[in-house]
Design a protein around this motif. Structure first.
Motif, PDB file in Angstrom:
ATOM      1  N   THR A  46      35.894  55.506  42.509  1.00  0.00           N
ATOM      2  CA  THR A  46      37.011  54.595  42.767  1.00  0.00           C
ATOM      3  C   THR A  46      36.507  53.171  42.962  1.00  0.00           C
ATOM      4  OG1 THR A  46      38.303  56.365  43.782  1.00  0.00           O
ATOM      5  CG2 THR A  46      38.942  54.108  44.312  1.00  0.00           C
ATOM      6  N   LEU A  47      35.417  53.027  43.681  1.00  0.00           N
ATOM      7  CA  LEU A  47      34.828  51.702  43.885  1.00  0.00           C
ATOM      8  C   LEU A  47      34.403  51.082  42.562  1.00  0.00           C
ATOM      9  CD1 LEU A  47      33.661  49.429  45.624  1.00  0.00           C
ATOM     10  CD2 LEU A  47      31.584  50.827  45.915  1.00  0.00           C
ATOM     11  N   ILE A  48      33.733  51.851  41.717  1.00  0.00           N
ATOM     12  CA  ILE A  48      33.291  51.349  40.420  1.00  0.00           C
ATOM     13  C   ILE A  48      34.493  50.937  39.575  1.00  0.00           C
ATOM     14  CG2 ILE A  48      32.231  52.007  38.216  1.00  0.00           C
ATOM     15  CD1 ILE A  48      30.264  53.664  39.761  1.00  0.00           C
ATOM     16  N   GLY A  49      35.539  51.759  39.582  1.00  0.00           N
ATOM     17  CA  GLY A  49      36.726  51.423  38.804  1.00  0.00           C
ATOM     18  C   GLY A  49      37.321  50.090  39.209  1.00  0.00           C
ATOM     19  N   GLN A  50      37.332  49.809  40.499  1.00  0.00           N
ATOM     20  CA  GLN A  50      37.878  48.533  40.971  1.00  0.00           C
ATOM     21  C   GLN A  50      36.970  47.366  40.604  1.00  0.00           C
ATOM     22  OE1 GLN A  50      39.960  49.096  45.100  1.00  0.00           O
ATOM     23  NE2 GLN A  50      38.406  50.706  44.880  1.00  0.00           N
ATOM     24  N   ILE A  51      35.674  47.584  40.664  1.00  0.00           N
ATOM     25  CA  ILE A  51      34.729  46.518  40.303  1.00  0.00           C
ATOM     26  C   ILE A  51      34.802  46.207  38.814  1.00  0.00           C
ATOM     27  CG2 ILE A  51      32.273  45.958  40.087  1.00  0.00           C
ATOM     28  CD1 ILE A  51      31.846  47.488  42.732  1.00  0.00           C
ATOM     29  N   CYS A  52      34.922  47.253  37.996  1.00  0.00           N
ATOM     30  CA  CYS A  52      34.854  47.066  36.544  1.00  0.00           C
ATOM     31  C   CYS A  52      36.219  46.827  35.896  1.00  0.00           C
ATOM     32  CB  CYS A  52      34.175  48.275  35.904  1.00  0.00           C
ATOM     33  SG  CYS A  52      32.434  48.426  36.362  1.00  0.00           S
ATOM     34  N   GLY A  53      37.309  47.034  36.626  1.00  0.00           N
ATOM     35  CA  GLY A  53      38.605  46.662  36.094  1.00  0.00           C
ATOM     36  C   GLY A  53      39.474  47.778  35.577  1.00  0.00           C
ATOM     37  N   THR A  54      39.062  49.036  35.762  1.00  0.00           N
ATOM     38  CA  THR A  54      39.908  50.144  35.327  1.00  0.00           C
ATOM     39  C   THR A  54      40.872  50.575  36.427  1.00  0.00           C
ATOM     40  OG1 THR A  54      38.196  51.735  35.966  1.00  0.00           O
ATOM     41  CG2 THR A  54      38.226  50.990  33.666  1.00  0.00           C
ATOM     42  N   LEU A  55      40.649  50.107  37.645  1.00  0.00           N
ATOM     43  CA  LEU A  55      41.556  50.336  38.769  1.00  0.00           C
ATOM     44  C   LEU A  55      41.802  49.004  39.467  1.00  0.00           C
ATOM     45  CD1 LEU A  55      40.214  53.566  40.547  1.00  0.00           C
ATOM     46  CD2 LEU A  55      42.394  53.338  39.346  1.00  0.00           C
ATOM     47  N   LYS A  56      43.018  48.790  39.914  1.00  0.00           N
ATOM     48  CA  LYS A  56      43.348  47.570  40.643  1.00  0.00           C
ATOM     49  C   LYS A  56      43.375  47.876  42.136  1.00  0.00           C
ATOM     50  CE  LYS A  56      46.854  43.949  41.099  1.00  0.00           C
ATOM     51  NZ  LYS A  56      48.186  43.466  40.641  1.00  0.00           N
ATOM     52  N   PRO A  57      42.634  47.109  42.947  1.00  0.00           N
ATOM     53  CA  PRO A  57      42.671  47.353  44.388  1.00  0.00           C
ATOM     54  C   PRO A  57      44.041  47.047  44.985  1.00  0.00           C
ATOM     55  CG  PRO A  57      41.370  45.381  43.885  1.00  0.00           C
ATOM     56  CD  PRO A  57      41.708  46.019  42.583  1.00  0.00           C
ATOM     57  N   ASP A  58      44.375  47.753  46.051  1.00  0.00           N
ATOM     58  CA  ASP A  58      45.612  47.469  46.766  1.00  0.00           C
ATOM     59  C   ASP A  58      45.487  46.182  47.570  1.00  0.00           C
ATOM     60  OD1 ASP A  58      46.638  49.879  45.813  1.00  0.00           O
ATOM     61  OD2 ASP A  58      45.909  50.994  47.556  1.00  0.00           O
ATOM     62  N   ALA A  59      44.270  45.867  47.999  1.00  0.00           N
ATOM     63  CA  ALA A  59      43.997  44.653  48.766  1.00  0.00           C
ATOM     64  C   ALA A  59      42.550  44.265  48.536  1.00  0.00           C
ATOM     65  CB  ALA A  59      44.253  44.884  50.245  1.00  0.00           C
ATOM     66  N   GLY A  60      42.223  43.004  48.847  1.00  0.00           N
ATOM     67  CA  GLY A  60      40.869  42.521  48.665  1.00  0.00           C
ATOM     68  C   GLY A  60      40.652  41.935  47.281  1.00  0.00           C
ATOM     69  N   SER A  61      39.406  41.551  46.994  1.00  0.00           N
ATOM     70  CA  SER A  61      39.118  40.867  45.734  1.00  0.00           C
ATOM     71  C   SER A  61      37.749  41.252  45.194  1.00  0.00           C
ATOM     72  CB  SER A  61      39.176  39.343  45.931  1.00  0.00           C
ATOM     73  OG  SER A  61      38.168  38.919  46.843  1.00  0.00           O
ATOM     74  N   VAL A  62      37.583  40.992  43.894  1.00  0.00           N
ATOM     75  CA  VAL A  62      36.308  41.181  43.193  1.00  0.00           C
ATOM     76  C   VAL A  62      35.939  39.856  42.555  1.00  0.00           C
ATOM     77  CG1 VAL A  62      35.077  42.453  41.393  1.00  0.00           C
ATOM     78  CG2 VAL A  62      36.893  43.588  42.700  1.00  0.00           C
TER      79      VAL A  62
END
Length: 249
Positions: A46-62
């Motif tokens: 899940t963390l990798i997906g948010q970093i690489c753009g396949t998942l959008k975080p609910d809060a926070g930023s990359v």
């Protein structure tokens, strides 16, 4: 102080009642290998997906190179310099080794919809692809169908495809998975050299490789980073030993 190449700031992600990422802030600096470890189900994918753009975080930023990429697609992040290798191979198995590398170079060119015949004739793209194959030691397999490669060679090819992007940072998801001791040793040596070209965020279960490569390690448990430190600090951390490493660490 040197600015991080890649960082997350307080990213959170939930799936219903499951909190998969809990306020995760990590960073990656030039020349560094920062390893992310944790038990199965810790939230690493899940963390990798948010970093690489396949998942959008609910809060926070990359952020990549100081720019907020939280709302950018995976393709846009790749063009901006974020390379990735996958836990499960994403290669085109029926294409040749060179064709897979060319596809990577084509994606990096920003014009992915060109006719394949034109791509094969493009000397710049071909040179980029061939250079990447040389870097990982697959130049003699350029015309081999990818399905005929060994597991270790496919891992090498995934790295080559990532290198065609001329990445500013690399995210590697279990690159040692399924490799024998000799293959892991060779890849460890290659990544140790590669860090000076592009720092690496390394998600890996092979603790020998992690301890040999990592400048820093972050330990993820139930979606939360419970510790970040050097190899020595992580080995000595009682909470980490109890949660993940065990008494033989």
């Amino acid at each position: 102080m040197t600015d991080p190449v890649l960082q997350t700031k307080g990213i959170c992600k939930s799936f219903g009642a499951l909190r998969a990422s809990r306020n995760i802030s990590i960073d990656l600096f030039p020349g560094e290998i920062h390893a992310i470890i944790g038990p199965n189900g810790a939230g690493k994918s899940t963390l990798i997906g948010q970093i690489c753009g396949t998942l959008k975080p609910d809060a926070g930023s990359v952020e990549l190179l100081g720019q907020d990429v939280t709302h950018q697609t995976a393709r846009a992040r790749a063009r901006a310099g974020l390379g990735r290798t996958f836990q499960i191979s994403s290669l085109a198995m029926e294409d040749t080794v060179l064709q897979n590398a060319l596809l990577g170079a084509l994606g990096a060119s920003g014009n992915p919809w060109r006719f394949w015949k034109d791509v094969l004739k493009d000397q710049d793209l071909r040179a980029t692809a061939e250079e990447a194959l040389v870097r990982v030691g697959l130049e003699d397999h350029a015309r081999v169908r990818t399905a005929e490669l060994s597991h270790g060679q496919r891992r090498q090819l995934e790295v080559a495809v990532a290198l065609t992007l001329r990445p500013k940072a690399l995210v590697m998801d279990e690159p040692m998975a399924g490799m024998g001791s000799e293959g892991s040793k060779r890849l460890t040596g290659f990544l140790d050299e590669l860090r000076h070209e592009a720092p690496i965020l390394l998600v890996e279960h092979d603790m020998d490789a992690v301890f040999a490569l990592a400048d820093r390690i972050s330990v993820l448990v139930y979606g939360e980073v419970i510790a970040t430190g050097t190899v020595e600090e992580i080995r000595a951390d009682a909470a980490v030993r109890e949660a993940y490493l065990g008494e033989d660490a």
